[in-house]
Design an enzyme around this catalytic site. Structure first.
Site, PDB file in Angstrom:
ATOM      1  N   TYR A   1       0.851  -1.193   0.000  1.00 49.64           N
ATOM      2  CA  TYR A   1       0.000   0.000   0.000  1.00 49.64           C
ATOM      3  C   TYR A   1       0.884   1.238   0.000  1.00 49.64           C
ATOM      4  CZ  TYR A   1       0.811   1.102   4.970  1.00 49.64           C
ATOM      5  OH  TYR A   1       1.373   1.448   6.159  1.00 49.64           O
ATOM      6  N   CYS A   2       0.276   2.390  -0.384  1.00 51.63           N
ATOM      7  CA  CYS A   2       1.035   3.641  -0.362  1.00 51.63           C
ATOM      8  C   CYS A   2       0.169   4.775   0.153  1.00 51.63           C
ATOM      9  CB  CYS A   2       1.676   3.942  -1.713  1.00 51.63           C
ATOM     10  SG  CYS A   2       0.582   3.856  -3.150  1.00 51.63           S
ATOM     11  N   ARG A   3      -0.108   5.805  -0.668  1.00 48.56           N
ATOM     12  CA  ARG A   3      -0.752   7.021  -0.159  1.00 48.56           C
ATOM     13  C   ARG A   3      -2.240   7.119  -0.461  1.00 48.56           C
ATOM     14  NH1 ARG A   3       4.279  10.255  -2.690  1.00 48.56           N
ATOM     15  NH2 ARG A   3       5.696  10.190  -0.894  1.00 48.56           N
TER      16      ARG A   3
ATOM     17  N   CYS B   1      -2.241   7.039  -5.722  1.00 49.13           N
ATOM     18  CA  CYS B   1      -0.801   6.783  -5.612  1.00 49.13           C
ATOM     19  C   CYS B   1      -0.412   5.561  -6.435  1.00 49.13           C
ATOM     20  CB  CYS B   1      -0.433   6.583  -4.146  1.00 49.13           C
ATOM     21  SG  CYS B   1       1.322   6.287  -3.863  1.00 49.13           S
TER      22      CYS B   1
END
Length: 222
Positions: free
Chosen positions: A177-179, A183
């Site tokens: 996962y990121c932002r 993202c």
């Protein structure tokens, strides 16, 4: 003050927030600051704009009391004024997706390989990560992970993924996962992992979405 004047004043104050948000770059700045506090220099590098333009956008956001600052040595660090600012960004995005066909089309293009999106719910992901059945990796920069991250997640910034891949198990699913949904860092991580024979998927939610859903986070700012 007469009732009409008072109402006009109240709506005018609400409109200040709308005016401050009426810029794609300002919305992106708020999304970046929802991850952790950052300097103007860091923000300009992330957004690909010059310092003068970034400073002007941040000044407008500060005038609307959406961001605050503190000084650390020679740097001025910006942060969101409250968690409610991040939640406002999520609400705007949700309404846009519900009502704007162009938004939905753009999101479909963004998710180029939907088969790599995990079908696990938040609760299922937490339970499996806690039991070690899946490995959740946060591919944002280390400073953002330190500020707040999903429970049981490991920090493996995208820039370090290639040299740290051996730390990850091949017999379990890796969930990146990121932002948040705009993202692309997690997409890149999944592609690299798959290319090396790992079982990899992603979730579109980041810490802001997790917090807005009332779910627990870890980190110094959680």
């Amino acid at each position: 003050m007469k009732t009409r004047q008072l109402k006009d004043l109240l709506y005018e104050q609400v409109a200040r927030i709308g005016k401050a948000l009426a810029s794609p770059k300002r919305l992106e700045l708020l999304e970046m600051l929802a991850q952790s506090e950052k300097s103007v220099e860091t923000l300009t590098a992330e957004l690909g704009i010059d310092v003068k333009l970034a400073s002007a956008h941040l000044k407008a956001l500060k005038a609307a009391c959406l961001v605050q600052t503190r000084r650390e040595g020679k740097y001025v660090l910006y942060r969101l004024s409250s968690d409610g600012v991040a939640q406002l960004g999520i609400a705007l995005r949700t309404v846009a997706e519900q009502h704007l066909g162009e938004m939905r089309q753009a999101l479909q293009q963004l998710v180029t390989q939907p088969q790599h999106l995990t079908s696990l719910t938040h609760d299922e992901l937490l339970a499996q990560a806690r039991r070690g059945e899946v490995v959740v990796i946060d591919v944002r920069p280390q400073a953002e992970f330190d500020a707040a991250h999903l429970p049981h997640a490991r920090s493996v910034p995208l820039a370090e993924l290639e040299r740290r891949m051996a730390e990850l198990p091949r017999d379990r699913d890796i969930i990146a996962y990121c932002r948040g949904p705009f993202c692309m860092l997690s997409d890149e991580a999944v592609q690299r992992l798959l290319a090396h024979g790992y079982r990899a998927q992603k979730i579109t939610d980041g810490v802001s979405e997790w917090r807005a859903a009332g779910l627990a986070l870890e980190g110094r700012g959680a």
